[in-house]
Every structure is written in structure tokens, then in C-alpha cells.
Motif scaffolding. Structure first.
Motif, mmCIF file in Angstrom:
data_model
loop_
_atom_site.group_PDB
_atom_site.id
_atom_site.type_symbol
_atom_site.label_atom_id
_atom_site.label_comp_id
_atom_site.label_asym_id
_atom_site.label_seq_id
_atom_site.Cartn_x
_atom_site.Cartn_y
_atom_site.Cartn_z
ATOM 1 N N GLY A 1 92.571 -1.494 48.071
ATOM 2 C CA GLY A 1 91.222 -1.571 47.829
ATOM 3 C C GLY A 1 90.439 -0.844 48.847
ATOM 4 O O GLY A 1 90.932 0.189 49.425
ATOM 5 N N THR A 2 89.126 -1.037 48.991
ATOM 6 C CA THR A 2 88.188 -0.189 49.816
ATOM 7 C C THR A 2 88.266 -0.565 51.258
ATOM 8 O O THR A 2 88.831 -1.779 51.510
ATOM 9 C CB THR A 2 86.794 -0.483 49.432
ATOM 10 O OG1 THR A 2 86.269 -1.692 49.662
ATOM 11 C CG2 THR A 2 86.487 0.144 48.117
ATOM 12 N N VAL A 3 88.085 0.248 52.103
ATOM 13 C CA VAL A 3 87.990 -0.363 53.539
ATOM 14 C C VAL A 3 86.999 -1.479 53.865
ATOM 15 O O VAL A 3 87.033 -2.197 54.705
ATOM 16 C CB VAL A 3 87.713 0.890 54.579
ATOM 17 C CG1 VAL A 3 86.472 1.350 54.391
ATOM 18 C CG2 VAL A 3 88.005 0.704 56.068
ATOM 19 N N ILE A 4 86.161 -1.615 53.123
ATOM 20 C CA ILE A 4 84.877 -2.698 53.056
ATOM 21 C C ILE A 4 85.696 -3.840 52.824
ATOM 22 O O ILE A 4 85.633 -4.925 53.460
ATOM 23 C CB ILE A 4 83.917 -2.327 52.160
ATOM 24 C CG1 ILE A 4 82.952 -0.952 52.647
ATOM 25 C CG2 ILE A 4 82.845 -3.666 52.356
ATOM 26 C CD1 ILE A 4 82.557 -1.098 54.287
ATOM 27 N N SER A 5 86.618 -3.870 51.601
ATOM 28 C CA SER A 5 87.289 -5.175 51.349
ATOM 29 C C SER A 5 88.120 -5.382 52.524
ATOM 30 O O SER A 5 88.607 -6.818 52.830
ATOM 31 C CB SER A 5 87.685 -5.114 49.827
ATOM 32 O OG SER A 5 88.188 -4.107 49.479
ATOM 33 N N LEU A 6 88.860 -4.484 52.998
ATOM 34 C CA LEU A 6 89.939 -4.674 53.952
ATOM 35 C C LEU A 6 89.173 -5.337 55.298
ATOM 36 O O LEU A 6 89.639 -6.308 55.829
ATOM 37 C CB LEU A 6 90.485 -3.388 54.444
ATOM 38 C CG LEU A 6 91.298 -3.361 55.664
ATOM 39 C CD1 LEU A 6 92.592 -4.067 55.631
ATOM 40 C CD2 LEU A 6 91.576 -1.843 56.277
ATOM 41 N N PHE A 7 88.067 -4.701 55.498
ATOM 42 C CA PHE A 7 87.171 -5.277 56.806
ATOM 43 C C PHE A 7 86.820 -6.563 56.590
ATOM 44 O O PHE A 7 86.947 -7.653 57.574
ATOM 45 C CB PHE A 7 85.899 -4.180 57.115
ATOM 46 C CG PHE A 7 85.201 -4.560 58.141
ATOM 47 C CD1 PHE A 7 85.873 -4.795 59.555
ATOM 48 C CD2 PHE A 7 83.930 -4.762 57.951
ATOM 49 C CE1 PHE A 7 85.085 -4.931 60.528
ATOM 50 C CE2 PHE A 7 83.031 -4.951 59.285
ATOM 51 C CZ PHE A 7 83.670 -5.243 60.580
ATOM 52 N N GLN A 8 86.297 -7.193 55.186
ATOM 53 C CA GLN A 8 86.025 -8.188 54.947
ATOM 54 C C GLN A 8 86.840 -9.375 55.104
ATOM 55 O O GLN A 8 86.596 -10.490 55.515
ATOM 56 C CB GLN A 8 85.257 -8.418 53.480
ATOM 57 C CG GLN A 8 83.819 -7.583 53.509
ATOM 58 C CD GLN A 8 83.297 -7.301 52.002
ATOM 59 O OE1 GLN A 8 84.126 -7.228 51.112
ATOM 60 N NE2 GLN A 8 82.045 -7.404 51.999
ATOM 61 N N SER A 9 88.206 -9.045 54.738
ATOM 62 C CA SER A 9 89.140 -10.140 54.669
ATOM 63 C C SER A 9 89.454 -10.223 56.233
ATOM 64 O O SER A 9 90.034 -11.435 56.808
ATOM 65 C CB SER A 9 90.302 -9.448 54.021
ATOM 66 O OG SER A 9 91.307 -8.518 54.531
ATOM 67 N N TRP A 10 89.457 -9.185 57.185
ATOM 68 C CA TRP A 10 89.574 -9.297 58.336
ATOM 69 C C TRP A 10 88.744 -10.187 59.300
ATOM 70 O O TRP A 10 89.136 -11.149 59.954
ATOM 71 C CB TRP A 10 89.835 -7.918 59.257
ATOM 72 C CG TRP A 10 90.039 -7.951 60.734
ATOM 73 C CD1 TRP A 10 91.220 -7.895 61.145
ATOM 74 C CD2 TRP A 10 89.226 -8.176 61.760
ATOM 75 N NE1 TRP A 10 91.179 -7.762 62.570
ATOM 76 C CE2 TRP A 10 89.859 -7.908 63.078
ATOM 77 C CE3 TRP A 10 87.652 -8.194 61.716
ATOM 78 C CZ2 TRP A 10 89.280 -8.026 64.489
ATOM 79 C CZ3 TRP A 10 87.245 -8.420 63.182
ATOM 80 C CH2 TRP A 10 87.999 -8.340 64.213
ATOM 81 N N LEU A 11 87.622 -9.848 58.971
ATOM 82 C CA LEU A 11 86.306 -10.839 59.065
ATOM 83 C C LEU A 11 86.452 -12.380 58.903
ATOM 84 O O LEU A 11 85.907 -13.046 59.851
ATOM 85 C CB LEU A 11 85.141 -10.402 58.565
ATOM 86 C CG LEU A 11 84.477 -9.120 59.259
ATOM 87 C CD1 LEU A 11 83.260 -8.653 58.413
ATOM 88 C CD2 LEU A 11 84.025 -9.351 60.562
#
Ligand SMILES: Cc1cc2nc3c(=O)[nH]c(=O)nc-3n(C[C@H](O)[C@H](O)[C@H](O)COP(=O)(O)OP(=O)(O)OC[C@H]3O[C@@H](n4cnc5c(N)ncnc54)[C@H](O)[C@@H]3O)c2cc1C
Ligand code: FES
Length: 256
Positions: free
Chosen positions: A167-177
Motif C-alpha cells: 500500500g501507500t506510505v500513508i496507509s502504513l502510517f495510518q495503521s501504525w497510528l
């Protein structure tokens, strides 16, 4: 303009290049987020330099890393060891350097100024987590740069890759958040395609955390005289010059 000599050259296919350049003034003075205007020394093609962020400094030398997207970056990519370049810099205002904790979000070649920032945090013991997103297998080599930051990183690829987040880095970051808390004094730093920066700015969960973005606009001169790098202010009160007011801005100062 100063003269810099190519000491090392690495390339990944025909699209991505890294140079180590000897020029002590830039190596000694550059701060994370600053850039240099670079042009090949021979001839007048292209006439104008191209802005490239400083990736790393080492002794009397500094590193650039770029993607070939057009004529200027292609000509620079064709230069070999021992060739001389004209460099102007370090230019612009860089990132703030004293958060209590940092989250770094990079899209593709946007890794360049953020690598320098993370190296500074590592040296100064500022805790940080690095998120890198690449588009495809061809860009996966960039994940190796993050091995310098032992453990404090996550990466994503938009193509399915075994062992990686798809996925995109934004979806990666959202899942970490979803599973992590950001203490007061945290700051987020980002560089990458405009669409990625917009999505990050709109993310509800980080609304109260300062977000610093490094912008990649077209630049003619690099030091405030040609107006080619203007971007609108968020309060509708005119324009910033990305070259001298930035390239790093607090996202909330800009019009999105
Ligand atoms: C402060 C700053 C730091 C930068 N640091 C880096 C870096 O470290 N590594 C890196 O790879 N790139 C970086 N860039 C972007 C880089 O400067 C441009 O990709 C480069 O100037 C393009 O020159 P060119 O002659 O190859 O392309 P051109 O012939 O000028 O353009 C070719 C194509 O690329 C598009 N393009 C041109 N400039 C940009 C741009 N800025 N953003 C998106 N699309 C563009 C054009 O619309 C066109 O389609 C930075 C930009 C800025 C402002
Ligand atoms: S690049 Fe000329 S004013 Fe910014």
C-alpha cells in the motif's frame, strides 16, 4: 557558484543516482532540509541549475541522491568520477531539529532530505520512527538506506512484495497510528509527492501535531530573485518563495 568534484557515483538502473561530491564549505555548513542548486560545468545546457537536497555529509564531502525525471537530471546523471559540477549552497531553511520525538514520512526520492534529518536525530539521540513508501520493486533498494537507522523504520510498497506492507506510505502510517500514542512535543516531518503530503496534512489523528513538509517546486535561481518557486500562503496573504522561505514549511502555513 562553487566547484565540486565527483568522488563516488552509484546508480540503480537508469533512474536513480547518488553522488559523493567534494566541496568543503557545503559539507561543513549544510543543515538537514537545505538544498543546493547544481549544474554541469561544461556548456550551457541546461542554463539553470536544478535544486537537489543534501542527503548526507562526511568530512569535506556531501552526498546527493536523485531521480532522473527530465533533461537537467539526465545530464547530471551522465557525469562520471572526477567531473566537476557547479554548486550553489547550502540554500534555504531546513527542518527544526529539537522535537521530543519525531515521526518521519518519506515518499520515494523524498527520502533524500529526511535521511539527513534522521542521521542528525540518531547522532543527537532524538527518538524517531521512519516510514518510507516506494512505488514498485525498482525502488525497493531505497529501503537499504534505512538500515543505517537500526530498527526504527517501517516501509511499504505499492506492489505486493513478500514481507512488506502492501500500500501507500500513508496507509502504513495510518495503521501504525492505530496502536501508538504520540507524546506532547512530537513532530512529524515529510517529503514526497504533493498528493502524499496533502493526505498526510488531512489525517485527523495527527491534527494537533506540528507537521513540517519539504516542498519540491520548480526553481529558477534558488535565492529569491526570479519568482518561479512561489506557493500560496494558507492565510491568503500572498506567496512564499520556496527557495528562501522554505523549502521546509509548517504544513498549516500553506494553502492546500
Ligand atoms: C528544494 C528542492 C529539493 C529537491 N531535492 C531533490 C532530491 O534530493 N532528489 C530528487 O530526485 N529531486 C529533488 N528535487 C526535484 C528536482 O529538483 C527536479 O526533479 C528537477 O529539478 C527536475 O529537473 P529536470 O531538468 O530533470 O526535469 P524537467 O525537464 O525540468 O522536468 C521533467 C518532468 O518533471 C516534472 N518536474 C520538474 N520539476 C519537478 C518537481 N520539482 N517536482 C515534480 N515534478 C517535476 C516536469 O513537470 C516534467 O514533467 C528537489 C526540488 C526542490 C525544490
Ligand atoms: S527560485 Fe528564484 S525566487 Fe525562488
Amino acid at each position: 557558484m562553487r566547484e565540486a568534484i565527483i568522488e563516488e557515483k552509484k546508480s540503480w538502473g537508469e533512474r536513480f543516482i547518488q553522488l559523493k561530491l567534494k566541496e568543503e564549505e557545503i559539507a561543513h555548513c549544510a543543515q538537514p532540509g537545505q538544498f543546493v542548486m547544481v549544474r554541469a560545468q561544461k556548456g550551457f545546457d541546461p542554463l539553470l541549475g536544478r535544486p537537489l537536497a543534501v542527503m548526507k555529509v562526511e568530512g569535506d564531502s556531501f552526498y546527493l541522491f536523485w531521480e532522473v525525471v527530465g533533461r537537467g537530471t539526465k545530464i547530471l546523471a551522465s557525469l562520471n568520477l572526477g567531473s566537476k559540477l557547479e554548486v550553489l549552497g547550502p540554500l534555504g531553511k531546513g527542518f527544526s531539529l529539537s522535537p521530543s520525538q519525531a515521526l518521519i514520512v518519506a515518499g520515494g526520492r523524498g527520502i533524500t532530505p529526511l535521511y539527513f534529518l534522521a542521521s542528525h536525530f540518531k547522532k543527537n539521540e532524538v527518538p524517531f520512527t521512519f516510514f518510507l513508501g516506494v512505488k514498485n520493486k525498482e525502488e525497493l533498494f531505497m529501503v537499504d538506506f534505512l538500515q543505517d537507522f537500526s530498527g526504527a523504520y517501517f516501509w511499504s510498497c505499492e506492489e505486493p512484495i513478500e514481507g512488506g506492507f502492501c500500500g501507500t506510505v500513508i496507509s502504513l502510517f495510518q495503521s501504525w497510528l492505530k496502536d501508538n500514542y504520540l507524546p506532547p512535543g512530537s513532530r512529524i516531518y515529510s517529503c514526497g509527492p504533493e498528493g502524499m503530503l496533502k493526505s498526510l496534512y488531512r489525517e485527523e489523528k495527527i491534527r494537533d501535531i506540528p507537521l513540517e513538509v519539504s516542498l519540491e517546486t520548480f526553481m529558477g535561481c534558488g535565492f529569491g530573485v526570479c519568482m518561479s518557486c512561489a506557493v500560496e500562503k494558507g492565510n491568503d496573504e500572498g506567496y512564499f518563495h520556496v527557495c528562501k522561505d522554505g523549502p521546509v514549511f509548517l504544513a498549516r502555513e500553506l494553502k492546500w
